[in-house]
Design a protein around this motif. Structure first.
Motif, PDB file in Angstrom:
ATOM      1  N   LEU A 119       0.810  -1.217   0.000  1.00  0.00           N
ATOM      2  CA  LEU A 119       0.000   0.000   0.000  1.00  0.00           C
ATOM      3  C   LEU A 119       0.847   1.273   0.000  1.00  0.00           C
ATOM      4  O   LEU A 119       0.535   2.241  -0.704  1.00  0.00           O
ATOM      5  N   TRP A 120       1.903   1.313   0.779  1.00  0.00           N
ATOM      6  CA  TRP A 120       2.776   2.488   0.833  1.00  0.00           C
ATOM      7  C   TRP A 120       3.562   2.609  -0.476  1.00  0.00           C
ATOM      8  O   TRP A 120       3.671   3.689  -1.047  1.00  0.00           O
ATOM      9  N   GLN A 121       4.098   1.512  -0.949  1.00  0.00           N
ATOM     10  CA  GLN A 121       5.031   1.508  -2.068  1.00  0.00           C
ATOM     11  C   GLN A 121       4.371   1.800  -3.420  1.00  0.00           C
ATOM     12  O   GLN A 121       5.029   2.285  -4.326  1.00  0.00           O
ATOM     13  N   ILE A 122       3.087   1.518  -3.563  1.00  0.00           N
ATOM     14  CA  ILE A 122       2.447   1.700  -4.878  1.00  0.00           C
ATOM     15  C   ILE A 122       1.723   3.038  -5.019  1.00  0.00           C
ATOM     16  O   ILE A 122       0.933   3.214  -5.943  1.00  0.00           O
ATOM     17  N   ALA A 123       2.042   3.987  -4.167  1.00  0.00           N
ATOM     18  CA  ALA A 123       1.362   5.286  -4.206  1.00  0.00           C
ATOM     19  C   ALA A 123       1.372   5.908  -5.603  1.00  0.00           C
ATOM     20  O   ALA A 123       0.382   6.507  -6.017  1.00  0.00           O
ATOM     21  N   TYR A 124       2.466   5.771  -6.346  1.00  0.00           N
ATOM     22  CA  TYR A 124       2.557   6.344  -7.686  1.00  0.00           C
ATOM     23  C   TYR A 124       2.757   5.283  -8.759  1.00  0.00           C
ATOM     24  O   TYR A 124       3.173   5.589  -9.874  1.00  0.00           O
ATOM     25  N   SER A 125       2.442   4.041  -8.439  1.00  0.00           N
ATOM     26  CA  SER A 125       2.541   2.970  -9.429  1.00  0.00           C
ATOM     27  C   SER A 125       1.368   3.051 -10.392  1.00  0.00           C
ATOM     28  O   SER A 125       0.274   3.481 -10.027  1.00  0.00           O
ATOM     29  N   GLU A 126       1.604   2.621 -11.605  1.00  0.00           N
ATOM     30  CA  GLU A 126       0.527   2.472 -12.572  1.00  0.00           C
ATOM     31  C   GLU A 126      -0.098   1.102 -12.323  1.00  0.00           C
ATOM     32  O   GLU A 126       0.606   0.132 -12.036  1.00  0.00           O
ATOM     33  N   LEU A 127      -1.407   1.011 -12.405  1.00  0.00           N
ATOM     34  CA  LEU A 127      -2.126  -0.227 -12.163  1.00  0.00           C
ATOM     35  C   LEU A 127      -2.626  -0.792 -13.487  1.00  0.00           C
ATOM     36  O   LEU A 127      -3.143  -0.057 -14.332  1.00  0.00           O
ATOM     37  N   TYR A 128      -2.436  -2.085 -13.660  1.00  0.00           N
ATOM     38  CA  TYR A 128      -2.889  -2.768 -14.872  1.00  0.00           C
ATOM     39  C   TYR A 128      -3.749  -3.950 -14.426  1.00  0.00           C
ATOM     40  O   TYR A 128      -3.304  -4.791 -13.648  1.00  0.00           O
ATOM     41  N   PHE A 129      -4.987  -3.999 -14.905  1.00  0.00           N
ATOM     42  CA  PHE A 129      -5.913  -5.064 -14.535  1.00  0.00           C
ATOM     43  C   PHE A 129      -6.183  -5.946 -15.746  1.00  0.00           C
ATOM     44  O   PHE A 129      -6.372  -5.443 -16.855  1.00  0.00           O
ATOM     45  N   THR A 130      -6.172  -7.254 -15.517  1.00  0.00           N
ATOM     46  CA  THR A 130      -6.466  -8.201 -16.585  1.00  0.00           C
ATOM     47  C   THR A 130      -7.354  -9.307 -16.039  1.00  0.00           C
ATOM     48  O   THR A 130      -7.270  -9.666 -14.861  1.00  0.00           O
ATOM     49  N   ASP A 131      -8.206  -9.856 -16.907  1.00  0.00           N
ATOM     50  CA  ASP A 131      -9.084 -10.947 -16.519  1.00  0.00           C
ATOM     51  C   ASP A 131      -8.363 -12.294 -16.495  1.00  0.00           C
ATOM     52  O   ASP A 131      -8.885 -13.277 -15.982  1.00  0.00           O
ATOM     53  N   ILE A 132      -7.173 -12.339 -17.039  1.00  0.00           N
ATOM     54  CA  ILE A 132      -6.420 -13.591 -17.105  1.00  0.00           C
ATOM     55  C   ILE A 132      -6.049 -14.048 -15.702  1.00  0.00           C
ATOM     56  O   ILE A 132      -5.574 -13.259 -14.888  1.00  0.00           O
ATOM     57  N   LEU A 133      -6.251 -15.314 -15.424  1.00  0.00           N
ATOM     58  CA  LEU A 133      -5.882 -15.881 -14.133  1.00  0.00           C
ATOM     59  C   LEU A 133      -4.367 -16.025 -14.062  1.00  0.00           C
ATOM     60  O   LEU A 133      -3.706 -16.275 -15.075  1.00  0.00           O
ATOM     61  N   TRP A 134      -3.798 -15.895 -12.870  1.00  0.00           N
ATOM     62  CA  TRP A 134      -2.343 -15.934 -12.716  1.00  0.00           C
ATOM     63  C   TRP A 134      -1.698 -17.182 -13.339  1.00  0.00           C
ATOM     64  O   TRP A 134      -0.699 -17.066 -14.049  1.00  0.00           O
ATOM     65  N   PRO A 135      -2.246 -18.367 -13.125  1.00  0.00           N
ATOM     66  CA  PRO A 135      -1.548 -19.532 -13.709  1.00  0.00           C
ATOM     67  C   PRO A 135      -1.476 -19.503 -15.237  1.00  0.00           C
ATOM     68  O   PRO A 135      -0.589 -20.102 -15.818  1.00  0.00           O
ATOM     69  N   GLU A 136      -2.401 -18.779 -15.877  1.00  0.00           N
ATOM     70  CA  GLU A 136      -2.403 -18.697 -17.336  1.00  0.00           C
ATOM     71  C   GLU A 136      -1.682 -17.451 -17.859  1.00  0.00           C
ATOM     72  O   GLU A 136      -1.568 -17.248 -19.065  1.00  0.00           O
ATOM     73  N   PHE A 137      -1.218 -16.590 -16.968  1.00  0.00           N
ATOM     74  CA  PHE A 137      -0.547 -15.350 -17.362  1.00  0.00           C
ATOM     75  C   PHE A 137       0.808 -15.701 -17.983  1.00  0.00           C
ATOM     76  O   PHE A 137       1.648 -16.328 -17.350  1.00  0.00           O
ATOM     77  N   ARG A 138       1.011 -15.305 -19.231  1.00  0.00           N
ATOM     78  CA  ARG A 138       2.211 -15.684 -19.984  1.00  0.00           C
ATOM     79  C   ARG A 138       3.028 -14.459 -20.392  1.00  0.00           C
ATOM     80  O   ARG A 138       2.625 -13.319 -20.186  1.00  0.00           O
ATOM     81  N   ARG A 139       4.148 -14.727 -21.000  1.00  0.00           N
ATOM     82  CA  ARG A 139       5.077 -13.689 -21.451  1.00  0.00           C
ATOM     83  C   ARG A 139       4.370 -12.652 -22.326  1.00  0.00           C
ATOM     84  O   ARG A 139       4.571 -11.450 -22.151  1.00  0.00           O
ATOM     85  N   GLU A 140       3.538 -13.101 -23.246  1.00  0.00           N
ATOM     86  CA  GLU A 140       2.855 -12.158 -24.133  1.00  0.00           C
ATOM     87  C   GLU A 140       1.895 -11.256 -23.348  1.00  0.00           C
ATOM     88  O   GLU A 140       1.701 -10.099 -23.704  1.00  0.00           O
ATOM     89  N   ASN A 141       1.317 -11.775 -22.264  1.00  0.00           N
ATOM     90  CA  ASN A 141       0.459 -10.949 -21.409  1.00  0.00           C
ATOM     91  C   ASN A 141       1.275  -9.891 -20.687  1.00  0.00           C
ATOM     92  O   ASN A 141       0.841  -8.745 -20.534  1.00  0.00           O
ATOM     93  N   LEU A 142       2.467 -10.281 -20.238  1.00  0.00           N
ATOM     94  CA  LEU A 142       3.376  -9.325 -19.601  1.00  0.00           C
ATOM     95  C   LEU A 142       3.769  -8.233 -20.596  1.00  0.00           C
ATOM     96  O   LEU A 142       3.751  -7.052 -20.264  1.00  0.00           O
ATOM     97  N   PHE A 143       4.113  -8.627 -21.816  1.00  0.00           N
ATOM     98  CA  PHE A 143       4.486  -7.645 -22.842  1.00  0.00           C
ATOM     99  C   PHE A 143       3.340  -6.679 -23.114  1.00  0.00           C
ATOM    100  O   PHE A 143       3.555  -5.480 -23.296  1.00  0.00           O
ATOM    101  N   GLU A 144       2.111  -7.186 -23.127  1.00  0.00           N
ATOM    102  CA  GLU A 144       0.937  -6.339 -23.332  1.00  0.00           C
ATOM    103  C   GLU A 144       0.810  -5.317 -22.199  1.00  0.00           C
ATOM    104  O   GLU A 144       0.556  -4.128 -22.440  1.00  0.00           O
ATOM    105  N   ALA A 145       0.998  -5.761 -20.970  1.00  0.00           N
ATOM    106  CA  ALA A 145       0.922  -4.865 -19.811  1.00  0.00           C
ATOM    107  C   ALA A 145       2.013  -3.804 -19.876  1.00  0.00           C
ATOM    108  O   ALA A 145       1.759  -2.620 -19.618  1.00  0.00           O
ATOM    109  N   ILE A 146       3.207  -4.210 -20.235  1.00  0.00           N
ATOM    110  CA  ILE A 146       4.330  -3.261 -20.337  1.00  0.00           C
ATOM    111  C   ILE A 146       4.075  -2.265 -21.465  1.00  0.00           C
ATOM    112  O   ILE A 146       4.324  -1.061 -21.309  1.00  0.00           O
ATOM    113  N   TYR A 147       3.562  -2.741 -22.600  1.00  0.00           N
ATOM    114  CA  TYR A 147       3.260  -1.838 -23.707  1.00  0.00           C
ATOM    115  C   TYR A 147       2.234  -0.789 -23.278  1.00  0.00           C
ATOM    116  O   TYR A 147       2.417   0.405 -23.531  1.00  0.00           O
ATOM    117  N   GLU A 148       1.173  -1.224 -22.597  1.00  0.00           N
ATOM    118  CA  GLU A 148       0.162  -0.261 -22.126  1.00  0.00           C
ATOM    119  C   GLU A 148       0.787   0.724 -21.139  1.00  0.00           C
ATOM    120  O   GLU A 148       0.520   1.923 -21.184  1.00  0.00           O
TER     121      GLU A 148
END
Length: 167
Positions: A119-148
């Motif tokens: 809570l303290w550390q993310i005061a100025y973090s950008e938040l990215y929400f996805t419907d993908i469940l963690w076990p199915e989260f893959r490299r391409e999903n990470l790249f999509e989040a980073i691109y956004e």
């Protein structure tokens, strides 16, 4: 240590961390872990402490509220004066002291909340929400989040006009 449903052997993971020059750290109430698990974690942290390429931080039995209360108790115990308590000194009492604040927080599973996490550390973090469940989260999903994330204007509590004035 359990990851999803599958059991993970920290000793095998330590070998991988060593091969890749990755330092292991943990945050949270690790004293609550079973003794054998705690010992193996401490051994892995010790073995990897001089690695430099990257740091992997495990949040185990972690709660941000617990972390903030723990920091306050340490401040009181150390008799820190009111004038000395500012953001920087306070941060030094957190379990993440010395670790840069996250720039991007990715929340999987369609959840639209941060759930008592950093809570303290993310005061100025950008938040990215996805419907993908963690076990199915893959490299391409990470790249999509980073691109956004790269498309966003980082303002750190300011408005766009203030950033333009500064430049």
């Amino acid at each position: 240590i359990i990851q999803g449903i599958e059991r993970v052997d920290i000793n095998n993971e330590t070998k991988t961390l060593m091969e890749n020059d990755i330092k292991l750290q943990s945050i949270g109430e690790t004293e609550k872990l079973p003794l054998k698990c705690k010992k193996e974690l401490e051994d892995s942290i010790e073995k990897t402490k001089d690695n430099k390429r990257m740091t992997l931080i495990l949040a185990l039995s972690y709660s941000s509220r617990w972390e903030i209360i723990k920091a306050i108790k340490q401040i009181v115990e150390n008799k820190v004066s009111e004038q000395e308590i500012t953001e920087e000194p306070f941060s030094q009492y957190l379990t993440t002291k010395g670790v840069p604040n996250p720039e991007l927080l990715i929340r999987t599973s369609g959840e639209q909340r941060i759930s008592n996490f950093l809570l303290w550390q993310i005061a100025y973090s950008e938040l990215y929400f996805t419907d993908i469940l963690w076990p199915e989260f893959r490299r391409e999903n990470l790249f999509e989040a980073i691109y956004e994330f790269q498309q966003r204007e980082r303002r750190f509590g300011k408005i766009s006009e203030q950033l333009k004035e500064k430049n």
